[in-house]
Every structure is written in C-alpha cells, then in structure tokens.
Design a protein around this motif. Structure first.
Motif, PDB file in Angstrom:
ATOM      1  N   ALA A 178       0.947  -1.095  -0.038  1.00 10.55           N
ATOM      2  CA  ALA A 178       0.037   0.056   0.044  1.00 10.55           C
ATOM      3  C   ALA A 178       0.851   1.344  -0.064  1.00 10.55           C
ATOM      4  N   VAL A 179       0.335   2.152  -0.461  1.00 13.13           N
ATOM      5  CA  VAL A 179       1.089   3.600  -0.359  1.00 13.13           C
ATOM      6  C   VAL A 179       0.346   4.559   0.129  1.00 13.13           C
ATOM      7  N   GLY A 180       0.901   5.758   0.638  1.00 10.35           N
ATOM      8  CA  GLY A 180       0.246   6.921   1.192  1.00 10.35           C
ATOM      9  C   GLY A 180       0.255   7.029   2.840  1.00 10.35           C
ATOM     10  N   HIS A 240      -6.724  -2.944   0.818  1.00 13.10           N
ATOM     11  CA  HIS A 240      -6.756  -1.929   2.218  1.00 13.10           C
ATOM     12  C   HIS A 240      -5.731  -1.082   1.916  1.00 13.10           C
ATOM     13  N   GLY A 241      -5.730   0.096   2.504  1.00 16.18           N
ATOM     14  CA  GLY A 241      -4.606   1.052   2.506  1.00 16.18           C
ATOM     15  C   GLY A 241      -3.246   0.813   3.453  1.00 16.18           C
ATOM     16  N   SER A 242      -2.666   1.853   3.729  1.00 18.25           N
ATOM     17  CA  SER A 242      -1.430   1.664   4.636  1.00 18.25           C
ATOM     18  C   SER A 242      -1.804   1.793   6.098  1.00 18.25           C
ATOM     19  N   ALA A 243      -3.026   1.742   6.429  1.00 18.17           N
ATOM     20  CA  ALA A 243      -3.522   1.970   7.877  1.00 18.17           C
ATOM     21  C   ALA A 243      -2.317   2.402   8.888  1.00 18.17           C
ATOM     22  N   PRO A 244      -2.025   3.649   8.888  1.00 19.82           N
ATOM     23  CA  PRO A 244      -1.118   4.234   9.728  1.00 19.82           C
ATOM     24  C   PRO A 244      -1.474   3.968  11.175  1.00 19.82           C
ATOM     25  N   ASP A 245      -2.869   4.216  11.651  1.00 16.69           N
ATOM     26  CA  ASP A 245      -3.267   3.751  13.084  1.00 16.69           C
ATOM     27  C   ASP A 245      -2.808   2.674  13.631  1.00 16.69           C
ATOM     28  N   ILE A 246      -2.612   1.613  12.652  1.00 16.39           N
ATOM     29  CA  ILE A 246      -1.871   0.180  13.255  1.00 16.39           C
ATOM     30  C   ILE A 246      -0.429  -0.098  12.924  1.00 16.39           C
ATOM     31  N   ALA A 299      -1.614  -5.909  11.917  1.00 18.40           N
ATOM     32  CA  ALA A 299      -2.543  -5.992  10.761  1.00 18.40           C
ATOM     33  C   ALA A 299      -3.044  -7.293  10.343  1.00 18.40           C
ATOM     34  N   ASN A 300      -4.186  -7.486   9.686  1.00 18.34           N
ATOM     35  CA  ASN A 300      -4.602  -8.471   9.245  1.00 18.34           C
ATOM     36  C   ASN A 300      -3.950  -8.969   7.867  1.00 18.34           C
ATOM     37  N   PRO A 301      -3.146 -10.104   7.761  1.00 18.26           N
ATOM     38  CA  PRO A 301      -2.285 -10.326   6.830  1.00 18.26           C
ATOM     39  C   PRO A 301      -2.944 -10.892   5.693  1.00 18.26           C
ATOM     40  N   PRO A 351       1.382   9.953  -3.555  1.00 20.95           N
ATOM     41  CA  PRO A 351       2.034   8.505  -3.965  1.00 20.95           C
ATOM     42  C   PRO A 351       0.798   7.655  -4.511  1.00 20.95           C
ATOM     43  N   GLU A 352      -0.462   7.931  -4.088  1.00 21.09           N
ATOM     44  CA  GLU A 352      -1.517   6.872  -4.690  1.00 21.09           C
ATOM     45  C   GLU A 352      -1.359   7.167  -6.150  1.00 21.09           C
ATOM     46  N   ARG A 353      -1.545   8.588  -6.551  1.00 19.48           N
ATOM     47  CA  ARG A 353      -1.823   9.061  -7.944  1.00 19.48           C
ATOM     48  C   ARG A 353      -0.567   8.583  -8.516  1.00 19.48           C
TER      49      ARG A 353
HETATM   50  N1  LIG Z   1      -3.892   0.880  -2.838  1.00 25.24           N
HETATM   51  C1  LIG Z   1      -3.216   1.750  -2.056  1.00 25.24           C
HETATM   52  O1  LIG Z   1      -2.001   1.710  -2.008  1.00 25.24           O
HETATM   53  C2  LIG Z   1      -4.104   2.387  -1.127  1.00 25.24           C
HETATM   54  C3  LIG Z   1      -5.756   1.862  -0.778  1.00 25.24           C
HETATM   55  C4  LIG Z   1      -6.290   2.870   0.185  1.00 25.24           C
HETATM   56  C5  LIG Z   1      -5.877   3.700   0.659  1.00 25.24           C
HETATM   57  N2  LIG Z   1      -4.493   4.030   0.567  1.00 25.24           N
HETATM   58  C6  LIG Z   1      -3.800   5.335   1.621  1.00 25.24           C
HETATM   59  O2  LIG Z   1      -3.616   4.643   2.660  1.00 25.24           O
HETATM   60  C7  LIG Z   1      -3.879   5.583   3.883  1.00 25.24           C
HETATM   61  C8  LIG Z   1      -4.626   5.328   4.835  1.00 25.24           C
HETATM   62  O3  LIG Z   1      -6.068   5.205   4.098  1.00 25.24           O
HETATM   63  P1  LIG Z   1      -7.284   4.934   5.110  1.00 25.24           P
HETATM   64  O4  LIG Z   1      -7.009   4.975   6.499  1.00 25.24           O
HETATM   65  O5  LIG Z   1      -8.231   5.595   4.389  1.00 25.24           O
HETATM   66  O6  LIG Z   1      -7.713   3.277   4.768  1.00 25.24           O
HETATM   67  P2  LIG Z   1      -6.855   1.975   5.125  1.00 25.24           P
HETATM   68  O7  LIG Z   1      -7.398   0.941   4.251  1.00 25.24           O
HETATM   69  O8  LIG Z   1      -5.324   2.146   5.516  1.00 25.24           O
HETATM   70  O9  LIG Z   1      -7.466   1.978   6.719  1.00 25.24           O
HETATM   71  C9  LIG Z   1      -8.938   1.976   7.028  1.00 25.24           C
HETATM   72  C10 LIG Z   1      -9.147   1.316   8.351  1.00 25.24           C
HETATM   73  O10 LIG Z   1      -9.158  -0.151   8.140  1.00 25.24           O
HETATM   74  C11 LIG Z   1      -8.018  -0.467   8.965  1.00 25.24           C
HETATM   75  N3  LIG Z   1      -7.338  -1.598   8.294  1.00 25.24           N
HETATM   76  C12 LIG Z   1      -6.885  -1.459   6.904  1.00 25.24           C
HETATM   77  N4  LIG Z   1      -6.413  -2.524   6.579  1.00 25.24           N
HETATM   78  C13 LIG Z   1      -6.202  -3.435   7.669  1.00 25.24           C
HETATM   79  C14 LIG Z   1      -5.823  -4.650   7.961  1.00 25.24           C
HETATM   80  N5  LIG Z   1      -5.118  -5.190   6.994  1.00 25.24           N
HETATM   81  N6  LIG Z   1      -5.857  -5.237   9.037  1.00 25.24           N
HETATM   82  C15 LIG Z   1      -6.392  -4.534  10.042  1.00 25.24           C
HETATM   83  N7  LIG Z   1      -7.272  -3.252   9.914  1.00 25.24           N
HETATM   84  C16 LIG Z   1      -6.876  -2.700   8.465  1.00 25.24           C
HETATM   85  C17 LIG Z   1      -7.335   0.381   9.361  1.00 25.24           C
HETATM   86  O11 LIG Z   1      -6.556   0.383  10.639  1.00 25.24           O
HETATM   87  C18 LIG Z   1      -8.239   1.878   9.331  1.00 25.24           C
HETATM   88  O12 LIG Z   1      -8.849   1.853  10.639  1.00 25.24           O
HETATM   89  C19 LIG Z   1      -3.776   7.057   2.945  1.00 25.24           C
HETATM   90  O13 LIG Z   1      -2.499   7.762   2.764  1.00 25.24           O
HETATM   91  C20 LIG Z   1      -4.662   6.456   1.531  1.00 25.24           C
HETATM   92  O14 LIG Z   1      -4.422   7.302   0.640  1.00 25.24           O
HETATM   93  C21 LIG Z   1      -3.690   3.478  -0.234  1.00 25.24           C
END
Ligand SMILES: NC(=O)c1ccc[n+]([C@@H]2O[C@H](COP(=O)([O-])OP(=O)(O)OC[C@H]3O[C@@H](n4cnc5c(N)ncnc54)[C@H](O)[C@@H]3O)[C@@H](O)[C@H]2O)c1
Length: 356
Positions: free
Chosen positions: A73-75, A283-289, A295-297, A89-91
């Motif tokens: 994932a990026v961003g 999913h994205g980069s989920a910076p919160d975790i 992270a769920n793999p 980065p996503e763009r």
């Molecule tokens: N294809 C990609 O690279 C891609 C896709 C989506 C978002 N992004 C980028 O990621 C960053 C974060 O985006 P966001 O927060 O909107 O979406 P996200 O998918 O990263 O997270 C959304 C929520 O889902 C949870 N989550 C996501 N994947 C998980 C996993 N594998 N296991 C457990 N929990 C998970 C996160 O903790 C968060 O609470 C942003 O910069 C966004 O632009 C990138």
C-alpha cells in the motif's frame, strides 16, 4: 517454474502484510519445487524519502522486468496533505503501475466461521458469500473526454463523459465469462441500460457474447438494483462484471460483506503481454496500526494466491493458500484485532502456514 516477481511493500502496514504474504509464498513454492526470484523495490513515501519520488525509475525497471508486481500500500495521510493531489503517492505510483491493466478483480469471501462479522443478518448469509467482482479499470467516466470545469462563478459548469468502445466492452466481458466458467458459471452483468447509451451497448454486447458461453448463466442487472441485491441476496452472486464507476462503488460495498477490509485481495490484469499484472490487498497503509504487528495479513496472503493462479497458472498452490486461510478463519481462534481477536500479524501468518 520460476516465480519472478517485483515486490513493492510501500508504506505503513504494506511492509508487514507483504512480509507475511512472502512467507506464505516461500512455503508454498518450496513445497511445489518452484524457485522464487523476488526483487524488492521502493514505492510511496518509502521511495520519496530515499529518492525524492514515489515511483523511482529503478522501481519501474524492476517492475518492467518481472512477471508480476506484488504491492502492499502507499500513502500516509498526514504526509500526503503536504503534497498537491497530483504528486501524492497513490496518484503517482498506482495510476502509473496499473496503466493498461483494464480488469480489476476483487475476490470477496465470507468464510462461515466469520458470519458474526458480516453486517447482514445470519439467515441472509447462511449459504456463504463468495463473489468475484470484475471492474473495468481504464475507461468510462474517469477517463472520457471532455472533462473539466469551465466558466466563472457563479455561472461555472462541469462535465464528465462516460465513453466506451465496443472493443473495450468485449475485452472486459470476456474476462467475466471466462472467470465465471472456472467458478460456479453464473455471470451478472451490471449496467444502467434503461438510461445510458454506454450501458445499452454494454448489454447488447453481453447478450451477443452469451451465445458463445452457453454453459454460463448470464443475467443483466441495473446498477441500482445490484446495490440492493448485494445486501438482500449476496449468496446468490458468483461473478459480477461492470464498468469503471459502477464497479468502484459496488466493489467497496461488497468488500464490507466479509467483515474486514483486511481480508480482501485484488488483481489488475490486461491482455497486452508487455504490461505487467499488478496484485495488491485492497486496504491502504493503515497508519493507525502500522509497525505494531497488528495488521490482518489475510488480504495480502490471498493476493499471492490470485497471483499464482492468474499469472503463473499454479492453481494447486493457489488453492492450498486459499484453503489454509479459510481453515484459520473458520476456526476463528487465531484472529487479528479487526476481527475481534488478539493474534498478531505473525501469529495469523504462522497459523495459515500450519493449516496448509
Ligand atoms: N492501494 C493503496 O495503496 C491504497 C488504498 C487505500 C488507501 N491508501 C492510502 O492509505 C492511507 C490510509 O488510508 P485509509 O485510512 O483511508 O484506509 P486504510 O485501508 O489504510 O484503513 C482504514 C481502516 O481499516 C483498518 N485496516 C486496513 N487494513 C487493515 C488490515 N489489513 N488489518 C487490520 N485493519 C486494517 C485501518 O486500521 C483503518 O482503521 C491513505 O494515505 C490512503 O491514501 C492506499
């Protein structure tokens, strides 16, 4: 067969889930006697920090020389904000690496053991959910011209154009029919043929092509109805094929049926052999975790299964990974926090490998 891939973990949990997915790939490849040639490359903020751009030339070269791209994932939202939209980065990375890949496949599966995590009532999902959504990725409203805002406030006007050629429709429907043929042989073609000219051409084309696939049961559905039926009778869908905008919305809706965004894999495929297929969890980069082994793999691990099946034709290995994941999820003992469990990313990865 050598599994020759570019590995781009990217940012946040991309790093952790791709490490997990690679462990599973190494396990299954060893079992089948297939050597892996994995070249790692920087993308996203990981690349900006080292090379000043989200998609360095060296990364493009690695991708170009590989048979498939495995992407995390990026961003990172806080840092993304510091850049103009077009340089984020996503763009920069995603649009470039997916150029020419017109078929986006998302596999949405709700293992019965996770039924309580589905937002729908138990009787609606008792038969299990297993839907392959195929979204057209390079045409339609997002790319049609003219597009833009003109005039001066308060008299500005905006236009977007939905355009599809018959060739674009045929090639994505072909992916739909062929995919259905390898699954439960039911194809739902989603359009808005009661209003849109592009959809009328889409429906006519799908109907005509259906004659070449007598073994596939083809149904047409308006997009508004499809969004309802996904919640009313999700177990009856097998393969859904649709244009870009409808697919964007319906695939996000469908992804939620399996309880966590962390469970869903995806593939972007084309028909030009010079364009490298691209695989990523949705999913994205989920910076919160990120960086906490939380992270769920599973989404990334199942992404490897898609890659083995679609690019390398290693169906047996792909099925072994899918079965390992469903065993772990159905047992519902080793689950990450997004599914109410306490297990780490590495615990789940080890459990999948043990279950294979
Ligand atoms: N294809 C990609 O690279 C891609 C896709 C989506 C978002 N992004 C980028 O990621 C960053 C974060 O985006 P966001 O927060 O909107 O979406 P996200 O998918 O990263 O997270 C959304 C929520 O889902 C949870 N989550 C996501 N994947 C998980 C996993 N594998 N296991 C457990 N929990 C998970 C996160 O903790 C968060 O609470 C942003 O910069 C966004 O632009 C990138």
């Amino acid at each position: 067969m050598t599994i020759d891939i570019a590995v781009l973990p990217g940012d946040g949990i991309g790093v952790e889930v791709i490490a997990a997915a690679m462990k599973v790939l190494e396990h299954v490849a060893r079992g089948g006697g297939h050597p892996i040639q994995a070249t790692y490359a920087d993308v996203g903020w990981a690349a900006i920090d080292k090379h000043g751009t989200a998609l360095p030339a060296a990364t493009r070269d690695v991708c170009r020389r590989s048979k498939a791209i495995l992407f995390g994932a990026v961003g990172l939202p806080d840092r993304d904000k510091t850049l103009p939209q077009a340089q984020r980065p996503e763009r920069v990375a995603l649009l470039e690496l997916r150029k020419g890949l017109f078929a986006n496949l998302r596999h949405v599966v709700l293992p019965p053991g996770l039924a309580e995590h589905c937002p729908l009532k138990a009787h609606l999902i008792a038969a299990g959910i297993d839907i392959m959504i195929i979204r057209e990725l390079t045409g339609g409203l997002y790319y049609g011209k003219p597009q833009g805002i003109s005039g001066d406030a308060p008299n500005r006007a905006a236009v977007d154009t939905m355009a599809y050629s018959e060739k674009e429709i045929v090639r994505i429907l072909k992916v739909g029919f062929e995919t259905a043929r390898k699954r439960r042989r039911r194809l739902t073609s989603v359009d808005k043929a009661n209003i849109l000219a592009t959809s009328q051409l889409w429906r006519e084309t799908a109907t005509a092509m259906g004659a070449d696939y007598p073994d596939v049961q083809l149904e047409h559905m308006y997009v508004d109805n499809a969004s309802m039926q996904l919640l009313r009778r999700p177990t009856e869908f097998d393969v859904i094929v649709t244009e870009n905008t409808f697919g964007d919305i319906l695939s996000d809706e469908a992804s939620m049926l399996c309880g966590s965004i962390g469970l869903v894999p995806s593939a972007c495929l084309g028909d030009d052999p010079s364009v490298v297929p691209f695989y990523e969890p949705i999913h994205g980069s989920a910076p919160d975790i990120a960086g906490q082994n939380k992270a769920n793999p599973i989404g990334a691990i199942l992404t490897v299964a898609m890659m083995l099946r679609y690019t390398f034709g290693l169906n047996q290995e792909a099925t072994a990974i899918e079965k390992g994941c469903s065993k772990v999820l159905n047992a519902a003992k080793v689950l990450t926090g997004d599914l109410g469990g306490k297990a780490s990313c590495s615990d789940v990865t080890a459990a999948v490998i043990a279950a294979m």
